[in-house]
Design a protein around this motif. Structure first.
Motif, PDB file in Angstrom:
ATOM      1  N   THR A 155      34.199  64.714  80.361  1.00 37.71           N
ATOM      2  CA  THR A 155      33.545  63.229  80.107  1.00 37.71           C
ATOM      3  C   THR A 155      34.153  62.886  78.721  1.00 37.71           C
ATOM      4  N   TYR A 156      34.842  61.562  78.641  1.00 40.50           N
ATOM      5  CA  TYR A 156      35.375  61.186  77.401  1.00 40.50           C
ATOM      6  C   TYR A 156      34.110  60.059  76.864  1.00 40.50           C
ATOM      7  N   THR A 157      33.964  60.005  75.599  1.00 39.06           N
ATOM      8  CA  THR A 157      33.150  58.854  74.967  1.00 39.06           C
ATOM      9  C   THR A 157      33.613  58.472  73.932  1.00 39.06           C
ATOM     10  N   ALA A 158      33.430  57.385  73.237  1.00 42.28           N
ATOM     11  CA  ALA A 158      34.003  56.690  72.306  1.00 42.28           C
ATOM     12  C   ALA A 158      33.759  57.100  71.162  1.00 42.28           C
ATOM     13  N   ALA A 159      34.595  57.461  70.153  1.00 44.70           N
ATOM     14  CA  ALA A 159      34.012  57.958  68.701  1.00 44.70           C
ATOM     15  C   ALA A 159      34.256  56.719  67.737  1.00 44.70           C
ATOM     16  N   ASN A 160      34.795  55.345  68.351  1.00 39.86           N
ATOM     17  CA  ASN A 160      34.962  54.492  67.410  1.00 39.86           C
ATOM     18  C   ASN A 160      34.747  53.071  67.917  1.00 39.86           C
ATOM     19  N   ASN A 161      34.473  52.200  67.330  1.00 37.85           N
ATOM     20  CA  ASN A 161      34.505  50.643  67.884  1.00 37.85           C
ATOM     21  C   ASN A 161      35.864  50.110  68.074  1.00 37.85           C
ATOM     22  N   PHE A 162      36.164  49.496  69.129  1.00 37.94           N
ATOM     23  CA  PHE A 162      37.707  49.045  69.217  1.00 37.94           C
ATOM     24  C   PHE A 162      37.719  47.972  70.207  1.00 37.94           C
ATOM     25  N   GLY A 163      38.380  46.733  69.637  1.00 33.41           N
ATOM     26  CA  GLY A 163      38.472  45.583  70.464  1.00 33.41           C
ATOM     27  C   GLY A 163      39.816  44.900  70.507  1.00 33.41           C
ATOM     28  N   ILE A 164      40.301  44.837  71.828  1.00 30.95           N
ATOM     29  CA  ILE A 164      41.499  44.107  72.127  1.00 30.95           C
ATOM     30  C   ILE A 164      41.535  43.272  73.218  1.00 30.95           C
ATOM     31  N   SER A 165      42.673  42.404  73.212  1.00 30.72           N
ATOM     32  CA  SER A 165      42.981  41.743  74.679  1.00 30.72           C
ATOM     33  C   SER A 165      44.009  42.654  75.038  1.00 30.72           C
ATOM     34  N   PRO A 166      43.891  43.419  76.354  1.00 26.28           N
ATOM     35  CA  PRO A 166      44.792  44.267  76.896  1.00 26.28           C
ATOM     36  C   PRO A 166      45.925  43.457  77.712  1.00 26.28           C
ATOM     37  N   SER A 167      46.568  42.216  76.768  1.00 27.46           N
ATOM     38  CA  SER A 167      47.505  41.342  77.604  1.00 27.46           C
ATOM     39  C   SER A 167      48.499  41.310  76.512  1.00 27.46           C
ATOM     40  N   THR A 168      49.834  40.835  77.089  1.00 24.37           N
ATOM     41  CA  THR A 168      50.911  40.491  76.120  1.00 24.37           C
ATOM     42  C   THR A 168      50.941  38.834  76.136  1.00 24.37           C
ATOM     43  N   CYS A 169      50.152  38.232  76.794  1.00 24.06           N
ATOM     44  CA  CYS A 169      50.171  36.686  76.857  1.00 24.06           C
ATOM     45  C   CYS A 169      49.482  36.257  75.321  1.00 24.06           C
ATOM     46  N   THR A 170      50.077  35.151  74.929  1.00 24.10           N
ATOM     47  CA  THR A 170      49.632  35.014  73.449  1.00 24.10           C
ATOM     48  C   THR A 170      48.990  33.538  73.315  1.00 24.10           C
ATOM     49  N   ILE A 171      48.507  33.276  72.090  1.00 26.62           N
ATOM     50  CA  ILE A 171      48.100  31.777  71.770  1.00 26.62           C
ATOM     51  C   ILE A 171      48.944  31.734  70.421  1.00 26.62           C
ATOM     52  N   ASN A 172      49.627  30.617  70.545  1.00 28.46           N
ATOM     53  CA  ASN A 172      50.446  30.360  69.185  1.00 28.46           C
ATOM     54  C   ASN A 172      51.525  31.560  68.870  1.00 28.46           C
ATOM     55  N   ASN A 173      52.001  32.298  69.758  1.00 21.48           N
ATOM     56  CA  ASN A 173      52.749  33.406  69.643  1.00 21.48           C
ATOM     57  C   ASN A 173      52.342  34.248  68.704  1.00 21.48           C
ATOM     58  N   ASN A 174      50.862  34.504  68.570  1.00 17.51           N
ATOM     59  CA  ASN A 174      50.100  35.411  67.945  1.00 17.51           C
ATOM     60  C   ASN A 174      50.178  34.940  66.422  1.00 17.51           C
ATOM     61  N   ASN A 175      50.844  33.793  65.840  1.00 15.07           N
ATOM     62  CA  ASN A 175      50.801  33.521  64.456  1.00 15.07           C
ATOM     63  C   ASN A 175      49.338  32.905  64.117  1.00 15.07           C
ATOM     64  N   PRO A 176      49.010  33.245  62.811  1.00 11.98           N
ATOM     65  CA  PRO A 176      47.630  32.603  62.425  1.00 11.98           C
ATOM     66  C   PRO A 176      47.655  31.299  62.414  1.00 11.98           C
ATOM     67  N   ILE A 177      46.489  30.575  62.610  1.00 12.93           N
ATOM     68  CA  ILE A 177      46.355  29.149  62.595  1.00 12.93           C
ATOM     69  C   ILE A 177      45.483  28.921  61.410  1.00 12.93           C
TER      70      ILE A 177
END
Length: 322
Positions: free
Chosen positions: A179-201
């Motif tokens: 059984t695998y458990t998480a050793a760290n916190n991790f957040g991501i959108s698992p998609s290559t779709c983007t908002i404003n081409n991932n540029n900072p607003i």
């Protein structure tokens, strides 16, 4: 005399075959744990969740799994084998955080998507008592269509690996359940779709007088208009999506993003309504593109006169699905 010699050899063989044990396994250099013939060895290991270097997968790495032929056994030609097997069950079952995602196992450098095939050979353990690595690394696929973000917290159950041990000397087998458990916190959108081409607003309201800042997100005159554009790399995607205004809300209005001055916040306004911080609005992608016009407005606490000086804040816009 020959008959006596034959009987002695037979007795010796009977005496030593009872000492042959199934296997020993360990993770991350821990103690060796024995599993007897026909048994199931249950182990647990914390792993690091991270985005792979090619950005096409999220990998769960850091589980150094080793197994060995139990030391001190006779018959040097005996060998144990570890493989995926229908008798052990589904080779990889993802945890709740990845239940709606494409997953798989990297076995000896080969990427095998779920459902991982049965009878994939992982390792052989000769009868020498030396630990042999079992190389199986779970992964989650990055998608080319919109999907909801993944938010992993330390201690989350990430999934279960199941393997079967057989050998070249009898019909017994054992099962390993890791059984695998998480050793760290991790957040991501698992998609290559983007908002404003991932540029900072960047929203720069410039120099404003405290009294010029309104007290309502919909009527404040200190505003900045922006166009949000959405795109996915694969054509032909038509789907509703959500845009979430992620951040920490101000203490005096949950519709406002917290700023460094506690009497000031920033609102995201779309279609005449302020989007609550950590709330979302519904929009759409058609043929893999979309967009919205929004307004960011600076707001002060009612009855306050904010202290002069530079203020700042930060939030994130996240694409998801309803």
């Amino acid at each position: 005399m020959k008959r006596l010699y034959g009987a002695v050899v037979l007795l010796v063989l009977i005496g030593v075959t009872t000492t042959v044990r199934a296997a020993d396994c360990r993770v991350n250099g821990g103690v060796w744990v024995h599993v007897g013939a026909g048994g199931t060895l249950n182990l647990q290991v914390p792993v690091t969740v991270r985005l792979d270097s090619d950005r096409t997968r999220i990998v769960l790495e850091g589980a150094r799994l080793e197994c060995r032929f139990t030391p001190g056994q006779p018959f040097p030609s005996f060998v144990d084998f570890w493989r995926t097997s229908i008798q052990a069950g589904t080779p990889w079952t993802p945890g709740p955080k990845f239940a709606s995602e494409g997953t798989g196992l990297r076995i000896n450098a080969a990427y095998l998507n779920t459902p991982v095939p049965y009878e994939i050979h992982l390792a052989a353990m000769p009868n020498n008592g030396v630990g042999v690595p079992i190389n199986a690394t779970p992964f989650i696929l990055i998608r080319n269509n919109p999907t909801n973000p993944i938010d992993v917290r330390i201690g989350d159950t990430l999934g279960v690996l199941r393997l079967r041990q057989t050998n070249n000397y009898n019909t017994t087998s054992t099962v390993l359940v890791l059984t695998y458990t998480a050793a760290n916190n991790f957040g991501i959108s698992p998609s290559t779709c983007t908002i404003n081409n991932n540029n900072p607003i960047e929203i720069n309201f410039g120099n404003v007088h405290q009294r010029a800042i309104g007290t309502d997100p919909l009527t404040s005159t200190i505003v900045s208009n922006r166009r949000l554009t959405y795109s996915c790399p694969d054509g032909g995607i038509n789907t509703p999506i959500t845009i979430t205004y992620k951040g920490i809300s101000s203490a005096f209005d949950s519709r406002l993003l917290m700023m460094t001055n506690p009497d000031v916040g920033t609102a995201l306004v779309r279609a005449g309504s302020a989007v609550q911080v950590n709330g979302s609005f519904l929009t759409r992608i058609s043929n893999s593109v979309g967009g919205d016009d929004v307004t960011f407005s600076l707001v002060r606490r009612n009855g306050s006169l904010p202290t002069p000086g530079a203020i700042s804040g930060s939030g994130v816009l996240v694409m998801g699905v309803p």
